[in-house]
Design an enzyme around this catalytic site. Structure first.
Site, PDB file in Angstrom:
ATOM      1  N   HIS A  39       0.836  -1.260  -0.326  1.00 46.51           N
ATOM      2  CA  HIS A  39       0.388   0.039   0.246  1.00 46.51           C
ATOM      3  C   HIS A  39       0.729   1.084   0.070  1.00 46.51           C
ATOM      4  O   HIS A  39       1.239   1.739   1.276  1.00 46.51           O
ATOM      5  CB  HIS A  39      -0.976  -0.015   1.256  1.00 46.51           C
TER       6      HIS A  39
ATOM      7  N   HIS B  17       1.269   5.415  -2.532  1.00 52.91           N
ATOM      8  CA  HIS B  17       0.853   6.147  -2.503  1.00 52.91           C
ATOM      9  C   HIS B  17       2.425   6.781  -3.739  1.00 52.91           C
ATOM     10  O   HIS B  17       2.710   7.767  -3.105  1.00 52.91           O
ATOM     11  CB  HIS B  17       0.086   6.958  -2.947  1.00 52.91           C
TER      12      HIS B  17
ATOM     13  N   ARG C  75       1.969   8.941  -5.961  1.00 53.24           N
ATOM     14  CA  ARG C  75       1.846   9.869  -6.762  1.00 53.24           C
ATOM     15  C   ARG C  75       1.919  10.357  -7.993  1.00 53.24           C
ATOM     16  O   ARG C  75       0.935  11.682  -8.299  1.00 53.24           O
ATOM     17  CB  ARG C  75       2.250  10.665  -5.866  1.00 53.24           C
TER      18      ARG C  75
ATOM     19  N   ASN D 121      -5.098   6.466  -6.756  1.00 53.21           N
ATOM     20  CA  ASN D 121      -5.624   7.789  -6.412  1.00 53.21           C
ATOM     21  C   ASN D 121      -4.980   9.322  -6.830  1.00 53.21           C
ATOM     22  O   ASN D 121      -4.658  10.065  -6.532  1.00 53.21           O
ATOM     23  CB  ASN D 121      -6.623   7.941  -4.985  1.00 53.21           C
TER      24      ASN D 121
ATOM     25  N   GLU E 210      -6.824   1.087  -3.962  1.00 53.83           N
ATOM     26  CA  GLU E 210      -8.042   0.844  -2.656  1.00 53.83           C
ATOM     27  C   GLU E 210      -8.920   1.342  -3.301  1.00 53.83           C
ATOM     28  O   GLU E 210      -9.054   1.739  -4.139  1.00 53.83           O
ATOM     29  CB  GLU E 210      -7.928   1.372  -1.077  1.00 53.83           C
TER      30      GLU E 210
ATOM     31  N   HIS F 234     -10.891   0.325   1.303  1.00 49.36           N
ATOM     32  CA  HIS F 234     -10.796   2.110   2.365  1.00 49.36           C
ATOM     33  C   HIS F 234     -11.849   1.783   3.251  1.00 49.36           C
ATOM     34  O   HIS F 234     -13.004   2.198   2.654  1.00 49.36           O
ATOM     35  CB  HIS F 234     -10.750   3.213   2.056  1.00 49.36           C
TER      36      HIS F 234
ATOM     37  N   ASP G  38       1.210   2.716   3.705  1.00 54.50           N
ATOM     38  CA  ASP G  38      -0.168   3.580   3.427  1.00 54.50           C
ATOM     39  C   ASP G  38       0.560   4.801   3.303  1.00 54.50           C
ATOM     40  O   ASP G  38       0.517   6.053   3.709  1.00 54.50           O
ATOM     41  CB  ASP G  38      -1.115   3.749   3.939  1.00 54.50           C
TER      42      ASP G  38
ATOM     43  N   HIS H  16       3.268  15.037   1.410  1.00 56.73           N
ATOM     44  CA  HIS H  16       2.243  15.490   0.969  1.00 56.73           C
ATOM     45  C   HIS H  16       2.993  16.304   0.973  1.00 56.73           C
ATOM     46  O   HIS H  16       4.387  16.333   2.331  1.00 56.73           O
ATOM     47  CB  HIS H  16       1.007  15.874   1.844  1.00 56.73           C
TER      48      HIS H  16
HETATM   49  N1  LIG Z   1      -4.600   7.995   3.843  1.00 61.02           N
HETATM   50  C1  LIG Z   1      -4.512   8.902   3.739  1.00 61.02           C
HETATM   51  O1  LIG Z   1      -4.817   9.730   4.641  1.00 61.02           O
HETATM   52  N2  LIG Z   1      -4.002   9.507   2.664  1.00 61.02           N
HETATM   53  C2  LIG Z   1      -3.729   8.483   1.476  1.00 61.02           C
HETATM   54  C3  LIG Z   1      -5.488   7.954   1.397  1.00 61.02           C
HETATM   55  C4  LIG Z   1      -5.903   6.942   1.788  1.00 61.02           C
HETATM   56  O2  LIG Z   1      -5.109   5.859   1.684  1.00 61.02           O
HETATM   57  O3  LIG Z   1      -6.737   6.513   2.002  1.00 61.02           O
HETATM   58  C5  LIG Z   1      -3.543   9.346   0.203  1.00 61.02           C
HETATM   59  O4  LIG Z   1      -3.021   8.778  -0.837  1.00 61.02           O
HETATM   60  O5  LIG Z   1      -2.965  10.992   0.834  1.00 61.02           O
HETATM   61 ZN   LIG Z   2      -6.789   5.019   2.466  1.00 57.25          ZN
HETATM   62 ZN   LIG Z   3      -3.480   4.654   1.041  1.00 55.08          ZN
END
Ligand SMILES: NC(=O)N[C@@H](CC(=O)O)C(=O)O
Ligand SMILES: [Zn+2]
Ligand SMILES: [Zn+2]
Length: 432
Positions: free
Chosen positions: A55, A57, A59, A89, A139, A173, A300, A304
């Site tokens: 898991h 991201h 980006r 996402n 997710e 999720h 996860d 940011h």
């Molecule tokens: N976990 C988070 O708070 N953010 C995740 C998205 C997600 O996993 O819900 C993201 O892509 O920023």
């Molecule tokens: Zn999530």
């Molecule tokens: Zn996530």
């Protein structure tokens, strides 16, 4: 290219020589008398299977200012993660064959192996999407999070049914927005960045919202014959509901090692979905990890920028980075005898390979890919955002202690040597 690791200690304590050849583990034996292009005197250090992070991201496409496939996968390599699974996402969201192809070409920059998940939105195109080598579907968001991909119940059931027909796991999720505590907004003191009161976020996205959504997700799985995996389970109730419903689940390092007690210090850097929970629930998650109810740790990894986090609680984005610190944080707990090295191996590699059907990964075993991590288990050091490789440049674990790898190898090639990470793309889509 071949490597011979001498006197390596496996997670179960056995000391073995391990030889790799052309990207595979060729031999594991008490003593190997063979030459190799590279000989590493492990000298009793720990040799683990490369971690598989189900898991992340990374980006791209669309948000390369937060992370890229290069920086995210370098961060993975430096943390002993040799396979990552990217979530849908992004912009565009990975909800069609064309969007998958766009992400797949960006993922070729990865320095570790990867899987790419498909996603679901009201305008997804399942026909073309399922025509691609998806790692999993998910997710799938039952509530909005970053990217606002929350879907309604009937679309969720339809998506699970379609995935079941193609033997594709659905990762969920699981939060039910109807059970969020909107009165929490009135309790927000209005701070910015580290002065924000992230505890209000934990009050808002309530534990009940998770448990209810997990129950609904596993019910749909049972009704449709779908295989459900619950993402970032943050409460013992959520884990128990997943286990009772026959689903696998994952927990994140932030829900294992941080709690609402850290929310004040972290401010918006402690805002994520699902949110941090109280100390009792955090301890309950840890117990379930140690005693076997929780199958998998996944990060996860949701970076940011500092600029984005320097906002009010309701305006800052949700998510924290974690791919580089997952294994180090777990190895530090093993160093303190709070969890076994075998359990760390299982929840970061072997169980993940089993849950997502990667028969050639997740174990130090002849025939498996030579995805390996060499660690001096006593070499603990302070975690500092400045030392990490994610483009976002910060970590919620600043000042904590971790045991970082001396060497990370992906299919026989060294991608991290204890000091520097490679910038050579080596990643391969593990769903060919
Ligand atoms: N976990 C988070 O708070 N953010 C995740 C998205 C997600 O996993 O819900 C993201 O892509 O920023
Ligand atoms: Zn999530
Ligand atoms: Zn996530």
């Amino acid at each position: 290219m071949s490597t011979l690791f001498r006197d390596a200690r496996l997670a179960d304590g056995r000391v073995r020589d391990v030889r790799t050849e052309s990207g595979r583990i060729a031999e594991v034996a008490a003593s190997i008398d063979a030459d190799a292009d590279r000989v590493v005197d492990a000298d009793g250090r720990l040799l683990l299977p490369g971690a598989i992070d189900a898991h992340v991201h990374f980006r791209e496409p669309g948000h390369g200012h937060k992370e890229t496939w290069t920086t995210g996968s370098q961060s993975a390599a430096a943390g002993g993660v040799t396979t990552v699974v990217d979530q849908p996402n992004t912009t565009p969201p990975t909800v069609s064959g064309a969007a998958f192809d766009e992400k797949a070409s960006l993922a070729e920059a990865s320095v570790v192996d990867y899987g790419i998940n498909g996603g679901v939105t009201p305008d997804w195109d399942p026909e073309s999407l399922f025509d691609r080598p998806l790692f999993a579907l998910g997710e799938v968001f039952l509530a909005d999070s970053t990217g606002d991909m929350g879907i309604e119940a009937d679309r969720f059931a339809d998506a699970v049914e379609r995935a079941a027909a193609r033997d594709v796991v659905v990762t969920v999720h699981a939060e039910d927005a109807d059970l969020f505590d909107d009165s929490a907004r009135d309790r927000d003191a209005g701070g910015v960045g580290r002065d924000a009161d992230a505890d209000v976020w934990s009050q808002f996205r309530s534990p009940e919202a998770e448990a209810a959504a997990v129950e609904r997700a596993v019910e749909v799985g049972a009704e449709t014959g779908g295989e459900i995996h619950i993402a970032h389970t943050s409460t013992p109730e959520g884990v128990d509901a997943a286990v009772a419903g026959g689903a696998t689940c994952e927990v994140t390092p932030h829900h294992l090692f941080l709690s609402r007690e850290d929310a004040t210090e972290l401010g918006t850097y402690g805002r994520m979905n699902p949110p941090l929970r109280g100390e009792e629930r955090r301890a309950g998650l840890w117990d379930r990890l140690v005693d076997g109810d929780v199958d998998i740790v996944a990060t996860d990894h949701a970076p940011h920028t500092v600029e984005e986090k320097e906002a009010g609680l309701w305006d800052a984005p949700s998510g924290v980075p974690g791919v580089e610190t997952m294994l180090p944080l777990l190895l530090e707990r093993a160093r303190r005898d709070e969890i076994s090295y075998e359990r760390v191996r299982d929840v970061t590699a072997a169980n993940v390979a089993d849950a997502f059907d990667l028969p050639n990964k997740g174990r130090v075993r002849e025939g498996c890919d030579a995805d390996l991590v060499l660690v001096d288990p006593e070499n603990a050091r302070e975690i500092r955002g400045d030392d990490l490789h994610s483009k976002c440049g910060w970590t919620p674990f600043e000042g904590r202690t971790g045991v970082f790898p001396d060497l990370t190898m992906v299919r026989g090639r060294v991608v991290f040597d204890g000091d520097s990470v490679t910038d050579e793309p080596i990643g391969e889509n593990v769903r060919r």
